[in-house]
Design a protein around this motif. Structure first.
Motif, PDB file in Angstrom:
ATOM      1  N   ARG A  38       2.117   1.718  -3.561  1.00  0.00           N
ATOM      2  CA  ARG A  38       1.053   2.052  -4.509  1.00  0.00           C
ATOM      3  C   ARG A  38       0.498   3.447  -4.292  1.00  0.00           C
ATOM      4  NH1 ARG A  38       0.684  -0.802  -8.991  1.00  0.00           N
ATOM      5  NH2 ARG A  38      -1.570  -0.506  -9.089  1.00  0.00           N
ATOM      6  N   ARG A  39       0.456   3.876  -3.028  1.00  0.00           N
ATOM      7  CA  ARG A  39      -0.079   5.200  -2.697  1.00  0.00           C
ATOM      8  C   ARG A  39       1.006   6.267  -2.627  1.00  0.00           C
ATOM      9  NH1 ARG A  39      -5.554   4.929  -3.474  1.00  0.00           N
ATOM     10  NH2 ARG A  39      -6.390   3.025  -2.525  1.00  0.00           N
ATOM     11  N   ALA A  40       2.252   5.844  -2.807  1.00  0.00           N
ATOM     12  CA  ALA A  40       3.394   6.774  -2.751  1.00  0.00           C
ATOM     13  C   ALA A  40       3.458   7.528  -1.426  1.00  0.00           C
ATOM     14  CB  ALA A  40       3.343   7.757  -3.927  1.00  0.00           C
ATOM     15  N   TRP A  41       3.155   6.826  -0.340  1.00  0.00           N
ATOM     16  CA  TRP A  41       3.147   7.460   0.976  1.00  0.00           C
ATOM     17  C   TRP A  41       4.562   7.773   1.471  1.00  0.00           C
ATOM     18  CZ3 TRP A  41      -0.882   3.531   3.282  1.00  0.00           C
ATOM     19  CH2 TRP A  41      -2.160   3.923   2.855  1.00  0.00           C
ATOM     20  N   LEU A  42       5.544   6.988   1.043  1.00  0.00           N
ATOM     21  CA  LEU A  42       6.910   7.154   1.556  1.00  0.00           C
ATOM     22  C   LEU A  42       7.881   7.738   0.531  1.00  0.00           C
ATOM     23  CD1 LEU A  42       7.284   3.821   3.580  1.00  0.00           C
ATOM     24  CD2 LEU A  42       6.551   6.068   4.392  1.00  0.00           C
ATOM     25  N   GLY A  43       7.408   8.030  -0.665  1.00  0.00           N
ATOM     26  CA  GLY A  43       8.286   8.605  -1.680  1.00  0.00           C
ATOM     27  C   GLY A  43       8.964   7.552  -2.536  1.00  0.00           C
ATOM     28  N   GLU A  44       9.500   7.969  -3.676  1.00  0.00           N
ATOM     29  CA  GLU A  44      10.080   7.046  -4.648  1.00  0.00           C
ATOM     30  C   GLU A  44      11.357   6.373  -4.155  1.00  0.00           C
ATOM     31  OE1 GLU A  44      10.621   9.078  -8.313  1.00  0.00           O
ATOM     32  OE2 GLU A  44       8.480   9.379  -8.674  1.00  0.00           O
TER      33      GLU A  44
ATOM     34  N   LEU B 264       0.817  -1.204   0.000  1.00  0.00           N
ATOM     35  CA  LEU B 264       0.000   0.000   0.000  1.00  0.00           C
ATOM     36  C   LEU B 264       0.859   1.265   0.000  1.00  0.00           C
ATOM     37  CD1 LEU B 264      -2.972  -0.698   2.453  1.00  0.00           C
ATOM     38  CD2 LEU B 264      -3.046  -0.494  -0.044  1.00  0.00           C
ATOM     39  N   CYS B 265       1.928   1.243   0.783  1.00  0.00           N
ATOM     40  CA  CYS B 265       2.814   2.415   0.846  1.00  0.00           C
ATOM     41  C   CYS B 265       3.379   2.754  -0.533  1.00  0.00           C
ATOM     42  CB  CYS B 265       3.963   2.156   1.822  1.00  0.00           C
ATOM     43  SG  CYS B 265       3.481   2.219   3.559  1.00  0.00           S
TER      44      CYS B 265
END
Length: 315
Positions: free
Chosen positions: A23-29, A20-21
């Motif tokens: 796919r949702r880009a919660w933590l950055g590339e 999820l992190c």
């Protein structure tokens, strides 16, 4: 069912969180690379060093486990190597795919799963499995690839490359450093023990989250028929053939204590680790098969590993 929920659900739940992190880009590339480096260079080495520094040589060496787990790994690599050699005819590709079929995700998944399912007494089995995977299997694969890529095989150059690759791998160096402390009879000072405990405590959750993030980034791998056949072959060998051979050796051939036999089977049944993907990228080979096989074997292992843990709880 309770054992499956208690042991498997937290592990696969953390993998899903990582997915999820990403796919949702919660933590950055850049999060996956940073998290993976943290696990490989700091957290997992801390666990391995501390574990090996606190056990005896007698607790670590178990010829039956070496025969069961190592035999299953060797048989799987050999069968995959022969099957792929007949299809593609190149030693380099056959070696990478053979490694993929036999390379369990012992460090990132095996350690947390065994700790939850069997407790701290299973750590020696995990360490032996990791060393067999990260040293013996890796070294054999690299030696085959280097020999294939050289017009005139240079065994001294190949051996030097393999040795350098292994001594630079913290997952190989750290347990040997811990074993040196144990062999010398040196107890870890309290501050060092507290340090490795704090750092090592992050290994399992971070490793599992990193797996989920990797799977999210690999989900778009190529799906052409040739790749699909290769992936199916690798996944079948890894999730069915290797644990079947290991189970036969662990329960029928070698007289293993229950925790060693169960650990051998669970570790052999793990999905494919990232080693084959890393090796394919290192040598500029096609990485789509490796990444896709990692993805599918990990997804399917939610079912296969859960069933295996449920079987253990009923024995």
């Amino acid at each position: 069912m309770q054992a499956v929920i208690s042991a498997a659900l937290p592990v696969f739940g953390l993998i899903f969180v990582g997915y999820l992190c990403a796919r949702r880009a919660w933590l950055g590339e850049a999060a996956l690379d940073a998290l993976n480096r943290f696990v490989v260079y700091l957290a997992l080495p801390a666990v391995l060093f501390q574990s090996m520094a606190q056990i005896t040589w007698a607790e670590l060496v178990n010829p039956g486990f070496l025969g069961a787990f190592g035999g299953g790994m060797a048989a799987t690599f050999a069968l995959s190597f022969m099957l792929d050699r007949t299809v593609r005819g190149r030693l380099t590709d056959a070696s990478i795919e053979g490694m993929g079929a036999a390379y369990p995700n012992a460090g990132f998944m095996g350690l947390p799963l065994c700790l939850v399912a069997f407790g701290p007494a299973s750590v020696p089995a995990v360490v032996v499995a990791m060393l067999l995977t990260a040293t013996v299997l890796f070294a054999i694969s690299i030696a085959i690839i280097e020999t294939d890529l050289q017009a005139t095989p240079n065994w001294r150059r190949t051996a030097g490359f393999v040795v350098r690759a292994l001594v630079r791998n913290p997952l190989v160096v750290s347990p040997f450093a811990g074993m040196a402390f144990a062999a010398a009879g040196i107890a870890l000072p309290a501050p060092v023990l507290h340090f490795t405990t704090l750092l090592g405590g992050a290994a399992s959750p971070c490793a599992l989250v990193a797996i989920g993030m990797f799977l999210a980034q690999s989900s778009g791998a190529a799906k052409e028929p040739r790749i699909a056949r290769a992936v199916g072959r690798l996944v079948g060998l890894k999730l069915v053939f290797q644990p079947a051979v290991t189970a036969f050796l662990a329960f029928r051939v070698f007289d293993l204590p229950a925790i060693w036999a169960h650990s051998a089977l669970l570790l052999s049944a793990l999905p494919i680790g990232t080693g084959p993907f890393m090796l394919a990228q290192l040598y500029g080979r096609e990485a789509a098969v490796a990444s896709r096989a990692i993805l599918i074997s990990t997804v399917l292992s939610v079912v296969t590993v859960s069933l295996l843990i449920g079987w253990f709880s009923g024995r």
